[in-house]
Enzyme design. Sequence first.
Site, PDB file in Angstrom:
ATOM      1  N   ASP A   1       0.862  -1.181   0.000  1.00  0.00           N
ATOM      2  CA  ASP A   1       0.000   0.000   0.000  1.00  0.00           C
ATOM      3  C   ASP A   1       0.902   1.235   0.000  1.00  0.00           C
ATOM      4  O   ASP A   1       2.041   1.187   0.471  1.00  0.00           O
ATOM      5  CB  ASP A   1      -0.891  -0.026   1.243  1.00  0.00           C
ATOM      6  CG  ASP A   1      -1.882   1.115   1.262  1.00  0.00           C
ATOM      7  OD1 ASP A   1      -2.315   1.528   0.179  1.00  0.00           O
ATOM      8  OD2 ASP A   1      -2.213   1.591   2.361  1.00  0.00           O
TER       9      ASP A   1
ATOM     10  N   THR B   1       0.038   4.693   1.203  1.00  0.00           N
ATOM     11  CA  THR B   1      -0.065   5.453   2.433  1.00  0.00           C
ATOM     12  C   THR B   1       0.222   4.566   3.634  1.00  0.00           C
ATOM     13  O   THR B   1      -0.381   3.516   3.802  1.00  0.00           O
ATOM     14  CB  THR B   1      -1.470   6.068   2.571  1.00  0.00           C
ATOM     15  OG1 THR B   1      -1.778   6.795   1.386  1.00  0.00           O
ATOM     16  CG2 THR B   1      -1.539   6.989   3.771  1.00  0.00           C
TER      17      THR B   1
ATOM     18  N   ASP C   1      -1.718  -0.925   6.435  1.00  0.00           N
ATOM     19  CA  ASP C   1      -1.925  -0.413   7.789  1.00  0.00           C
ATOM     20  C   ASP C   1      -3.373  -0.040   8.071  1.00  0.00           C
ATOM     21  O   ASP C   1      -3.726   0.208   9.215  1.00  0.00           O
ATOM     22  CB  ASP C   1      -1.033   0.810   8.030  1.00  0.00           C
ATOM     23  CG  ASP C   1      -1.463   2.013   7.198  1.00  0.00           C
ATOM     24  OD1 ASP C   1      -2.038   1.801   6.105  1.00  0.00           O
ATOM     25  OD2 ASP C   1      -1.232   3.149   7.638  1.00  0.00           O
TER      26      ASP C   1
END
Length: 788
Positions: A299, A301, A534
Amino acid sequence: MSPDRLTGLTAAEVAQRVSAGQVNALPSRSGRTTAQIVRDNVFTRVNAILAILFALVMVTGYWMQGAFGLLIVANSVIGIVQELRAKRTLDNLAVVGEAHPVVIRDGVRESVVRDEVVLDDLIAVGPGDQIVVDGEIVAEDYLEVDESMLTGESDPVEKNVGDAVFSGGYVVAGSGVYRAVKVGADAYAAQLTAQASRFTLVNSELRQGINQILRIVGWLLLPVGALIVWAQFSQPDVDWREAVLRATAALVPMVPEGLVLLTSMAFALGVIRLGRRNCLVQELPAIEGLARVSVVCADKTGTLTSNQMTLHEVIGLDGDQDRPAEVLSQLVGADPAPNASMQAIASGLPADDDFEPWPVAARASFTSAKKWAGVSFVGHGDWVLGAPDVLTGGDVAARAEEFGASGLRVLLLGSVDRRVDGADAPGPVTPLALVVLDQLHRPDAAETLAFFREQNVEVKVISGDNAASVGAVTRSLGVEGEVVDARTLPGPDTQEFGDTVAAARVFGRVTPEQKRQMVASLQARDHNVAMTGDGVNDVLALKDADLGVAMGSGSAATRGVAQIVLLDDRFATLPYVVAEGRRVIGNIERVAKLFLTKTIYSVALALVVGVLQLPNPFVPLQVTVVGWFTIGIPAFLMSLAPNRDRARPGFVKRTLAVAVPGGLAVAAAALTTYLMTRGIDDAHDTLQLQSATATLIALIMTSTWVLSVVARPYVWWRIALVAVAYGFYFLMFTLPWSRRILSLDISDPAVINVGIIAGACGMAVVEATWWATRRVSTVTERVSRPTI
């Protein structure tokens, strides 16, 4: 009831429930207790076999011949120490990595560890929080919970006051408070949260392969062992003590005593080493998964960029800068659980001492699927904030795209003509302002991506952000290639979808379900996929990936489903994680070849000697010393060494491809020497001793060359390892005191030369077999390399 008016249990009520045992007590984070670890390392099948043989040798009175009994102590002590170290590391890290629910007690919210939750506690949750016990909703604000870990259904479930929630679910959107109605073992899915930080020993290809090999060895040991014992006791004029010693000498090397020990030790050391880098390994087989990773899906971000953002500027689209700032302030004030973007906006807006919140009529929380959030205010309109290319088009979207192309993150603030919680929301959007946010690159991201390229591990960046923005960030980090807008992808069941996912490296505007589909598509093409993330939008893909890696600061949901948690959020830890997995798996395969070579040549020797009714040429002390320097010490050192080779399927096949011909070559060299120098008739004691010495020379020369082959590719310390082994054995045969202790006789050069020639021939066979195997192998092994 408003969450702010809930007071929860009093301190006295909490103490009462604790004394009554109504606490969310869960099993040990690391699975086994200290007593279980000690018991399981002492009372093993291998230790039992060695203990019986050791006792028999002790009965004979030749105590020095029982030196192999030290293996019982070594196996147990090393296993206990390493596993206790791993347990301590995991217990310490798990306290940091596990979910910390927020409870309301005496009207105050406080974070506690999951084990301190008591019956009837009020627990507050927001986006990304895990449901840690079964409960009942007592307050909610547009609360949606994903219960896919329980039901298999990935669609979030809207929760209202009075609805039940179950441990194992997690909050997708909104916020709320629930009362704990079942805790500990009574909870519906308590084991899910317990296993989120447990040192498990579930099956894996490596463990299954070792168990399969040990089963085969076990079946061989029974008939061959019985045969060799019968043969030794049926020798004419044999003393029972000598028969016991020779039978024991044949049986001891058949047992691959160090293989299981070194396997467990390598895994435990892997956990400890990664723990020192703040990396929590929540499942032991994850170490193996690290070594097999061929694709990393990251990912953007939180992985390549920091979770923290700053407000770059607010661009009023009608020239008015005050109105956008006012609306943004109200949106921030109306959000009970602001995400990173809202936190950046709140920090960047000027402080307003006269701020008065507008009454809220409805709210729509942000989700990665719809990519916008909104609030309907009483008397102040309906407002949305989200992705410009989702909410509008034309010049506004094109202008936002220009900012995104430079790596900035852009949100659109706009008004709508309907309530934001309606089924047809948001409807037509009237743009008011572009909100531009700065994204901070992680300083180690570029170096980490370069490492994966060097190791032939493909990296795919899959993000929910604007494709242009994702492309700008990844290009600055050295990831080149076409950027794909996931909204243009065909259906997941099509060939074109799989081809695009396999070919492209960067994807933007990816929904959580698409992330999951991408992982499945790569797995269908025989890739071992690691997924890092996250946020809540990464949970589905993390669950389905071969290896889920969560950031420590991420949501409790991502930490709960991941096999590995990077507690300090350092993406740069991943190369060490992958390298550790490769070290463990590659080295276990090396030492397995050594141990099984010894087992095979021991079984072959015992079988032929037993069939021919000959005395076993060796005594226990001789085979013990040989085992130490051709197997034990080298295997221990090689199990700890670095290893960068990616693990491949076919562990059993590759191991046997070396061990079977190597073991047979050793047995052939030894048997040829024994039969040529002694014959099959009765032999006097001096000839028996000289023949046994020559046979031991042939066995040592050939088996040590197997070590030489297994140690490839060579680096200086591996060459030194082989050289030390040969040097030790040379001294063993030349020093008078060692010959006396080990019952060796080199007085007849003709007999000794037979052993040397046979040993040299055995070495040649082992070498030729290695080159032949290398020629037909799909992965070419090297003889040496300059660095390790």
